[in-house]
Design a protein around this motif. Structure first.
Motif, PDB file in Angstrom:
ATOM      1  N   PRO A   1      34.736  37.243  34.376  1.00 18.54           N
ATOM      2  CA  PRO A   1      33.691  38.008  34.360  1.00 18.54           C
ATOM      3  C   PRO A   1      32.872  38.120  35.428  1.00 18.54           C
ATOM      4  CG  PRO A   1      33.879  37.035  32.061  1.00 18.54           C
ATOM      5  CD  PRO A   1      34.905  36.353  33.177  1.00 18.54           C
ATOM      6  N   ILE A   2      32.443  39.185  36.220  1.00 17.09           N
ATOM      7  CA  ILE A   2      31.500  39.225  37.333  1.00 17.09           C
ATOM      8  C   ILE A   2      30.113  38.906  36.644  1.00 17.09           C
ATOM      9  CG2 ILE A   2      30.594  40.638  39.003  1.00 17.09           C
ATOM     10  CD1 ILE A   2      33.485  41.934  39.337  1.00 17.09           C
ATOM     11  N   ASP A   3      29.373  38.082  37.340  1.00 21.39           N
ATOM     12  CA  ASP A   3      28.046  37.788  37.276  1.00 21.39           C
ATOM     13  C   ASP A   3      27.057  39.364  37.229  1.00 21.39           C
ATOM     14  OD1 ASP A   3      25.474  37.057  37.037  1.00 21.39           O
ATOM     15  OD2 ASP A   3      25.583  35.531  38.505  1.00 21.39           O
ATOM     16  N   PRO A   4      26.496  39.334  35.941  1.00 20.21           N
ATOM     17  CA  PRO A   4      25.775  40.612  35.419  1.00 20.21           C
ATOM     18  C   PRO A   4      24.655  40.844  36.635  1.00 20.21           C
ATOM     19  CG  PRO A   4      25.386  39.035  33.774  1.00 20.21           C
ATOM     20  CD  PRO A   4      26.580  38.475  34.669  1.00 20.21           C
ATOM     21  N   ARG A   5      24.172  39.704  37.133  1.00 18.65           N
ATOM     22  CA  ARG A   5      22.902  39.854  38.173  1.00 18.65           C
ATOM     23  C   ARG A   5      23.388  40.407  39.486  1.00 18.65           C
ATOM     24  NH1 ARG A   5      21.339  33.553  37.407  1.00 18.65           N
ATOM     25  NH2 ARG A   5      23.592  33.483  37.821  1.00 18.65           N
ATOM     26  N   LEU A   6      24.591  40.622  39.552  1.00 20.92           N
ATOM     27  CA  LEU A   6      25.006  40.939  40.920  1.00 20.92           C
ATOM     28  C   LEU A   6      24.714  42.267  41.214  1.00 20.92           C
ATOM     29  CD1 LEU A   6      26.521  40.295  43.429  1.00 20.92           C
ATOM     30  CD2 LEU A   6      28.777  40.820  42.587  1.00 20.92           C
ATOM     31  N   GLN A   7      24.174  42.857  42.211  1.00 16.27           N
ATOM     32  CA  GLN A   7      23.975  44.177  42.616  1.00 16.27           C
ATOM     33  C   GLN A   7      24.465  44.533  44.156  1.00 16.27           C
ATOM     34  OE1 GLN A   7      19.717  44.407  42.007  1.00 16.27           O
ATOM     35  NE2 GLN A   7      19.872  45.143  39.798  1.00 16.27           N
ATOM     36  N   LEU A   8      25.611  45.218  43.997  1.00 16.56           N
ATOM     37  CA  LEU A   8      26.128  45.851  45.333  1.00 16.56           C
ATOM     38  C   LEU A   8      26.077  47.184  45.313  1.00 16.56           C
ATOM     39  CD1 LEU A   8      29.508  43.878  44.890  1.00 16.56           C
ATOM     40  CD2 LEU A   8      27.379  43.286  46.292  1.00 16.56           C
ATOM     41  N   LYS A   9      25.909  47.840  46.372  1.00 23.58           N
ATOM     42  CA  LYS A   9      25.479  49.109  46.490  1.00 23.58           C
ATOM     43  C   LYS A   9      26.838  49.964  46.153  1.00 23.58           C
ATOM     44  CE  LYS A   9      21.817  48.968  49.653  1.00 23.58           C
ATOM     45  NZ  LYS A   9      21.244  49.422  51.048  1.00 23.58           N
ATOM     46  N   GLN A  10      26.351  51.239  45.453  1.00 21.38           N
ATOM     47  CA  GLN A  10      27.465  51.863  45.238  1.00 21.38           C
ATOM     48  C   GLN A  10      28.367  52.384  46.484  1.00 21.38           C
ATOM     49  OE1 GLN A  10      28.180  53.157  42.085  1.00 21.38           O
ATOM     50  NE2 GLN A  10      30.153  53.833  42.678  1.00 21.38           N
ATOM     51  N   CYS A  11      29.803  52.014  46.218  1.00 17.52           N
ATOM     52  CA  CYS A  11      30.454  52.540  47.656  1.00 17.52           C
ATOM     53  C   CYS A  11      30.952  53.780  47.479  1.00 17.52           C
ATOM     54  CB  CYS A  11      31.999  51.578  47.480  1.00 17.52           C
ATOM     55  SG  CYS A  11      32.812  51.559  48.774  1.00 17.52           S
ATOM     56  N   ASP A  12      30.765  54.678  48.519  1.00 17.41           N
ATOM     57  CA  ASP A  12      31.316  55.776  48.940  1.00 17.41           C
ATOM     58  C   ASP A  12      32.766  55.940  49.280  1.00 17.41           C
ATOM     59  OD1 ASP A  12      31.027  54.929  51.326  1.00 17.41           O
ATOM     60  OD2 ASP A  12      29.702  56.167  52.165  1.00 17.41           O
ATOM     61  N   GLN A  13      33.535  54.798  49.171  1.00 13.61           N
ATOM     62  CA  GLN A  13      34.825  54.863  49.577  1.00 13.61           C
ATOM     63  C   GLN A  13      35.763  53.978  48.294  1.00 13.61           C
ATOM     64  OE1 GLN A  13      36.270  56.293  52.151  1.00 13.61           O
ATOM     65  NE2 GLN A  13      34.486  56.822  53.075  1.00 13.61           N
ATOM     66  N   PRO A  14      37.138  54.426  48.114  1.00 15.93           N
ATOM     67  CA  PRO A  14      37.816  53.777  47.202  1.00 15.93           C
ATOM     68  C   PRO A  14      37.831  52.092  47.663  1.00 15.93           C
ATOM     69  CG  PRO A  14      38.997  55.223  47.852  1.00 15.93           C
ATOM     70  CD  PRO A  14      38.009  55.434  48.869  1.00 15.93           C
ATOM     71  N   LEU A  15      37.623  51.279  46.496  1.00 10.55           N
ATOM     72  CA  LEU A  15      37.549  49.854  46.514  1.00 10.55           C
ATOM     73  C   LEU A  15      38.723  49.286  47.155  1.00 10.55           C
ATOM     74  CD1 LEU A  15      35.314  48.620  43.648  1.00 10.55           C
ATOM     75  CD2 LEU A  15      34.505  49.238  45.971  1.00 10.55           C
ATOM     76  N   GLN A  16      38.774  48.562  48.073  1.00 12.42           N
ATOM     77  CA  GLN A  16      39.904  47.645  48.585  1.00 12.42           C
ATOM     78  C   GLN A  16      39.988  46.233  48.143  1.00 12.42           C
ATOM     79  OE1 GLN A  16      41.972  49.305  51.088  1.00 12.42           O
ATOM     80  NE2 GLN A  16      40.451  50.979  50.294  1.00 12.42           N
ATOM     81  N   VAL A  17      41.220  45.895  47.746  1.00 12.22           N
ATOM     82  CA  VAL A  17      41.385  44.534  47.193  1.00 12.22           C
ATOM     83  C   VAL A  17      42.644  43.978  48.023  1.00 12.22           C
ATOM     84  CG1 VAL A  17      42.320  43.372  45.047  1.00 12.22           C
ATOM     85  CG2 VAL A  17      40.899  45.670  44.926  1.00 12.22           C
ATOM     86  N   ARG A  18      42.469  42.620  48.450  1.00  5.80           N
ATOM     87  CA  ARG A  18      43.471  41.813  49.108  1.00  5.80           C
ATOM     88  C   ARG A  18      43.673  40.776  48.507  1.00  5.80           C
ATOM     89  NH1 ARG A  18      40.359  44.950  52.670  1.00  5.80           N
ATOM     90  NH2 ARG A  18      41.638  46.351  54.154  1.00  5.80           N
ATOM     91  N   SER A  19      44.716  39.955  48.870  1.00 11.63           N
ATOM     92  CA  SER A  19      45.074  38.534  48.423  1.00 11.63           C
ATOM     93  C   SER A  19      45.852  38.025  49.614  1.00 11.63           C
ATOM     94  CB  SER A  19      45.797  38.582  47.037  1.00 11.63           C
ATOM     95  OG  SER A  19      46.435  37.252  46.778  1.00 11.63           O
ATOM     96  N   ASN A  20      45.654  36.611  49.568  1.00 11.37           N
ATOM     97  CA  ASN A  20      46.436  35.657  50.622  1.00 11.37           C
ATOM     98  C   ASN A  20      47.728  35.167  50.045  1.00 11.37           C
ATOM     99  OD1 ASN A  20      44.341  36.185  52.692  1.00 11.37           O
ATOM    100  ND2 ASN A  20      43.334  34.051  51.895  1.00 11.37           N
ATOM    101  N   ASN A  21      48.182  35.482  48.737  1.00  8.60           N
ATOM    102  CA  ASN A  21      49.091  35.001  48.029  1.00  8.60           C
ATOM    103  C   ASN A  21      50.243  35.979  48.086  1.00  8.60           C
ATOM    104  OD1 ASN A  21      46.797  33.274  46.581  1.00  8.60           O
ATOM    105  ND2 ASN A  21      48.508  32.060  46.985  1.00  8.60           N
ATOM    106  N   LEU A  22      51.175  36.021  48.667  1.00  7.87           N
ATOM    107  CA  LEU A  22      52.397  36.848  48.594  1.00  7.87           C
ATOM    108  C   LEU A  22      53.109  36.698  46.970  1.00  7.87           C
ATOM    109  CD1 LEU A  22      53.915  36.914  52.017  1.00  7.87           C
ATOM    110  CD2 LEU A  22      52.180  38.480  51.080  1.00  7.87           C
ATOM    111  N   THR A  23      53.246  35.710  46.590  1.00  4.95           N
ATOM    112  CA  THR A  23      53.701  35.407  45.214  1.00  4.95           C
ATOM    113  C   THR A  23      52.638  34.726  44.375  1.00  4.95           C
ATOM    114  OG1 THR A  23      54.700  33.215  46.097  1.00  4.95           O
ATOM    115  CG2 THR A  23      56.184  35.207  46.036  1.00  4.95           C
ATOM    116  N   VAL A  24      53.133  34.605  43.047  1.00  2.23           N
ATOM    117  CA  VAL A  24      52.197  33.938  42.011  1.00  2.23           C
ATOM    118  C   VAL A  24      52.027  32.498  42.409  1.00  2.23           C
ATOM    119  CG1 VAL A  24      51.832  33.636  39.691  1.00  2.23           C
ATOM    120  CG2 VAL A  24      52.926  35.557  40.494  1.00  2.23           C
ATOM    121  N   PRO A  25      50.892  32.002  42.826  1.00  4.07           N
ATOM    122  CA  PRO A  25      50.649  30.752  43.179  1.00  4.07           C
ATOM    123  C   PRO A  25      51.031  29.720  42.011  1.00  4.07           C
ATOM    124  CG  PRO A  25      48.484  31.682  43.063  1.00  4.07           C
ATOM    125  CD  PRO A  25      49.461  32.699  42.811  1.00  4.07           C
ATOM    126  N   ARG A  26      51.142  28.380  42.289  1.00  8.80           N
ATOM    127  CA  ARG A  26      51.483  27.401  41.135  1.00  8.80           C
ATOM    128  C   ARG A  26      49.896  27.104  40.376  1.00  8.80           C
ATOM    129  NH1 ARG A  26      54.387  21.713  42.300  1.00  8.80           N
ATOM    130  NH2 ARG A  26      56.031  23.304  42.692  1.00  8.80           N
TER     131      ARG A  26
END
Length: 255
Positions: A78-103
């Motif tokens: 769960p994301i901290d409810p106190r976090l306040q990030l401005k509304q993004c006017d672009q689709p959110l981008q998601v990235r990961s450094n793991n190409l496969t499921v890590p151990r």
């Protein structure tokens, strides 16, 4: 003596002296101020990126890149409810450094906004893939040969298994356990050894040749070995040492 008007009469005279249009305009003006205040308050509430939208973007990314079958499940911290990030006017981008499921199945995703008010946040998540692993139905001592009656299955999280687990009984039947094993214990290749079907000093048939042409002779095993393993055999007639593969408890094949 002049008659003074009562307080009630004074109030009545005041309202009678006002023009209706002016009164309505004043009233409507007050409503407009209230409406503007309410709209401003609502705008302020929606000016921040919702936690649900961030978690949804992370969930979609996990399902797209790490979904293996219907037994794979994802759990996002769960994301901290106190976090306040401005509304993004672009689709959110998601990235990961793991190409496969890590151990261990634990992974951290970077969710970012690349719009006019850029920001980024790191979201921890856990990947769980349930499989039926081969386990023991009863305790076995070292050197015991495994039979079908010794085996059962146990559901486990594949991402949390340190050693390679077995998923088919055929991978274990006929092999021996190399250490004391308890009922319910998950079997891995490290726990198993090949059962020795030929022992040092045994008399075996040695077959040599290719295709339809082959010759056989008698020999004496120089070591213990299991099916498929290499073994040295001494030719009973010539005394020559040859190396072959164990086919069964009575046969060694030279290739």
């Amino acid at each position: 003596m002049p008659i003074r008007p009562s307080h009630h009469s004074a109030r009545l005279s005041f309202w009678q002296g006002q023009k209706p249009n002016a009164f309505i305009a004043c009233f409507l003006g007050a409503l407009w101020v209230c409406a503007q205040s309410a709209w401003a308050a609502g705008s302020e509430e929606t000016a921040f990126q919702s936690r649900a939208s961030i978690e949804s973007a992370a969930q979609d990314f996990l399902e797209t890149h790490y979904q293996t079958d219907t037994n794979t499940h994802f759990y996002i911290n769960p994301i901290d409810p106190r976090l306040q990030l401005k509304q993004c006017d672009q689709p959110l981008q998601v990235r990961s450094n793991n190409l496969t499921v890590p151990r261990g199945g634990r992974i951290t995703l970077k969710v970012s906004c690349e719009g006019s008010n850029p920001w980024r946040i790191y979201v921890p998540a856990r990947i769980q893939t349930m499989v039926n692993a081969i386990s023991l139905a009863r305790p076995l001592a070292p050197g015991a040969t495994i039979s079908a009656e010794d085996l059962t299955t146990t559901p486990v999280n594949a991402n949390q298994q340190v050693n390679a687990y077995l998923t088919s009984p055929d991978e274990a039947i006929g092999q021996i356990v190399t250490r004391p094993m308890q009922a319910g214990q998950i079997l891995s290749q490290q726990d198993l050894g090949i059962a020795k079907v030929i022992h040092r000093g045994d008399h075996v048939t040695v077959i040599a040749g290719t295709g339809n042409v082959s010759v056989s002779t008698e020999g004496v095993a120089q070591a213990d070995a299991g099916v498929g393993q290499r073994i040295m055999v001494k030719n009973s007639r010539s005394g020559q040492l040859v190396e072959g593969f164990v086919r069964d408890a009575n046969t060694v094949v030279i290739k």
